[in-house]
Design an enzyme around this catalytic site. Structure first.
Site: not given
Lengths: 342, 342, 342, 342
Positions: B148-149
């Site tokens: 996930g960013c």
């Protein structure tokens, strides 16, 4: 072979943009960077987005040994530029990004820039840097004058049309929408985020913008008669990009065909399918220019819209494109970066 | 040698970002691109900023001949991704950008993603794609799960600190400021310009954001005990970038030294001089991450701030970094693009 | 009865905001406006959005006849303010918007503002202008010190919680997201549109922001012991608004009930239903403050989020609210303007 | 006397703007608000910036008892509006904000809006709501058709000039720059923050925008002959505001004098001193329109620039201005709010 590059005036936006582009250029090596008031600082302190790069410390121009330099990008303020370039050894090739060498005629220069030119011989010698139209001259030039960013945009639209005689030369209107980085890093109230964001306005209305000097010179030359256009720039709440909406009298199919023919082999200019117009965001941070043509509902009226990034194709990208030619490299070297979206 | 690349789900922002990066990659050739609802369209029609590139027409996944593909980037929605990847021939290396293979434990997966996993064996096999910490596993992996960013950003700050035991594991707060492209191209009222511009707000407050599944898994593994952090993301009126402000208990010098040691040889992670903190704009459109450490006025409290571009280092750039490793290329190939500023 | 109003320092954003609000106030009449460097100019030339109003010409302070003035808003820079106010006749009521009279303790003042105070008696006399908590004192005050905009936001969240003893006083973290107009009309590179738009960063990290002087003073007073919080402001790419995310230790229901009780009769402070958090855009250009409470997944941890407009509720709106009280008007007069959305 | 007001279609931006303006109107009381898909919700849930107001719950139109309503603002979509208004009792005065009653000629309506009109008699009866030019008719009208926001802006510039015969009717170009709220709350990719911010483009190029129907009707009527202008709107990365740049043939002094005369007694239209042009930000969230005139360097060419807020003067503010007249109130009641800057 690696070319030794100097950047004068590296602490402005066009200087930073040059460094960004050269960062992935395979055959250019930045050996010197000047910034008068910031001499002694590292570039990464002035522009933290460049801190990963191994760059020379900023210095004063007089500290640079130009015997070691193959090509010099000059991103200095207008008027300063001519004095500095006059003093450079003539073994150094120069791409100037200021307005100093764009105008051939000393009187026209004085009219638009408000003073006598300090390097009149160079003014004659300099080649106008609109690559797509001066490619051969640029290849052999020692001094190339980068165009104004608005002037470049307007010429991409109008130059082939004027040359081909497909539009009425007395009814040309150019309504420009310019992002704020074109104003540079200058500290002015109207450039503050609080004042510009959510706001927009026209400026230099009525034909007073200096880039008209370039339009007048180039369009009159191409047409073989005096051509004066109407030109109104608007300041946009955005950072990069110019969108030019041109209103001309002519036939839309002829206009489109003329532009398609002019740019058929150009790597950076894209003519859109008939009826489509471009978005400034689709060329962001790239060297591309997109152009679209639409017929107006009024017979004989045509709208042409063009976009480019003022810092790249309108300035530092154009400069690198010219430098490539002057150094015998592929014209597109280091410039095929795709636009950044969103 | 040129590697044949497929991109599944090419019509979203991460797909477009992959194309942007691969456009100047010297040894990757995009041979297939899928986009279910836009099959039959040209990529340049979906994303006009890519119109200058010579790309395959968008197709449906089932039209792709995977025998011709060396590596496949999978930028499909969560849940879809696991079904598609399960069906791929195992000769194809896969970098997944969805959330489907980030969580090892099927129960944790079900808890955060609300359902049974369809490819449990692959869930076990997949390597977590945080390159800087899983480099060796990634080199030999067939399936790498992009992080996930937000999860990437938080881990760049906290992972070395937890591993080194220099912060109190029970008092970790992560306040994130996320740009809107992280939400993808989804049509929601709160993502409209009219609603987001000039506005900002917290979301998923109270520990409900799915990226906590990754934090819990990775931090507990590194610490050798359960670690639960507080994590509040905020949606910013900006397009690219994540800024993480971490509040930890520890000694600032120790924290800084730990981070400096962890990233000393990393090409993309820059630790700033003591007392400086980064700006999200200084890593825009690049694969860099900047981290800064400051001691609070309260003894024993430290603030660590990190920034990266969610679409590049937080997603597609990370994916390309991993693909380089999986294909035996230089890890940095195609990724040394300087940030775009301003 | 109409009150005669003077505004000193009218050429800044808080001055302009005062004029905007007073423009529709039924019983206030602006009789004098000063702006040192712009004396002689019309307000409509300095702020064209006010050109429809019939306002006095900007003048120098010494040109104002204060015998004709009932109440004076003082929007001068810090340090200047104390010298000017000391010299005013004591028949004039004063609402000061600078930082000069916020701190009671001369030593604390010297610590945060770096110098001796020039009007120590007034420093003692001034009433702290957080209306909701000093209402009775404000009614009879001659000099009211407007609070810092960040200080106001933080206190709306924390003050009732500290007073009620429902949170742990040693674990309070305040992460603020501040729009740029809080920095005033100052010409700095980081406030330019080109540099701020699409960027955000922390500043005054580590407990160095001056508004901590107010937090320390007020929270310690309310608690009856020393209270020191952690406070990190962030500069946002937006023009108006502050969003405060507070991380506290306590029980969410108790926290919510305490805030609901504290603000039950307040016209400008809205406590949201449990679990909802506010958006800064929903109070834009208004005098409202929205507060929301959420329990964290970690037992005993609570997140409270508050928003207000720094120029209105955080500064000029608060000032007008106090002026209304000082002049015997309805507290809400001229202030019930609905927020501007979108 | 208090007037009972209904708002149909209250969940869009113009509905919310009406509520914002009426919130401080002394003699209007909102008794009913409809929103088909959001019936049963509170307005404060749909638009949290209005949560402090005591408003009726949103309902379906058929639930409203129009016997209790003096005036109804109709902010419904085009085509829906005509059907709903036809069914209203004729005791209710109506201000329509849709396009349904702007065009008198059924054929012209069908041409621009692609279908037969459902209420042709009302189409004849309706008064065109450009207050400054239809004031007397509006006072006695039962049904007033609010103008298009672009159409209003263009007419403020051109209508007096066409009426006075001071410009060439065959060479009128109107280049508009429109903020995004004009597109309403519709969910479209190009209206997302990620796509619009930092981007701008022309749309409806070539004379296809529906507001041309209004220009053609009104300008031809004023001129007493057919007048067709060129009109190109551009979508701006901003939320509120329209800036119109008009290129006309005429004499700048005559143009300026004509506009000054036309608007000398108008409370909301400000003509700037010669040579100045306005900024869209200086009328934000207000009912004002600023107009400036500049002579081009080419003899006989004039540039006129006008700005207004599309949601206020271009739509809901205009509607309230008309409602005031229809109800016998002061025309400016509730509308003298100063613009919000910055």
């Amino acid at each position: 072979m690696t070319h030794k590059i100097a950047i004068l005036g590296a602490s402005g936006y066009t200087g930073a943009e040059l460094v960004r582009l050269i960062a992935t250029h395979p055959t250019m090596d930045i050996v010197a960077m000047s910034a008068d008031r910031k001499a002694g600082m590292e570039m990464g302190a002035v522009f933290p987005h460049l801190r990963h790069l191994d760059l020379p410390t900023l210095c004063k121009i007089e500290e640079i040994d130009f015997a070691d330099v193959d090509l010099c990008f000059c991103a200095l303020p207008h008027a300063t530029s001519q004095r500095v370039i006059k003093a450079l050894p003539d073994t150094v090739k120069v791409v100037d990004l200021s307005a100093d060498f764009r105008i051939r005629d000393p009187e026209e220069y004085a009219k638009w820039y408000g003073g006598q030119h300090d390097a009149i011989e160079l003014q004659q010698e300099a080649v106008y840097g609109l690559t797509e139209f001066y490619r051969d001259d640029i290849k052999t030039a020692r001094l190339v004058a980068g165009t104004g960013c608005n002037a470049a945009t307007g010429q991409f639209v109008l130059r082939p049309l004027i040359a081909a005689g497909v539009i009425d030369l007395d009814h040309i209107i150019l309504d420009l929408k310019c992002a704020v980085s074109g104003a540079g890093r200058s500290l002015k109230e109207n450039l503050l985020h609080a004042e510009l964001s959510e706001g927009y306005s026209a400026y230099a209305v009525g034909g007073t913008h200096r880039h008209l000097g370039e339009f007048d010179q180039e369009f009159s030359k191409v047409a073989g008669r005096e051509v004066k256009i109407q030109f109104t720039p608007h300041l946009m709440p955005a950072n990069r990009g110019i969108l030019a909406t041109a209103y001309v009298h002519g036939n839309a199919d002829e206009v489109l065909a003329t532009l398609e023919a002019a740019y058929a082999d150009e790597p950076f200019v894209e003519v859109l399918p008939k009826g489509e117009t471009p978005n400034v965001k689709h060329v962001r941070a790239s060297n591309f220019c997109h152009i679209g043509v639409v017929a107006d509902r009024i017979e004989g009226r045509v709208i042409v819209v063009a976009v480019l990034d003022n810092l790249t194709k309108g300035s530092s990208g154009q400069a690198l494109q010219n430098a490539n030619l002057m150094l015998g490299e592929e014209e597109t070297e280091g410039l095929m970066l795709a636009p950044v979206f969103p």
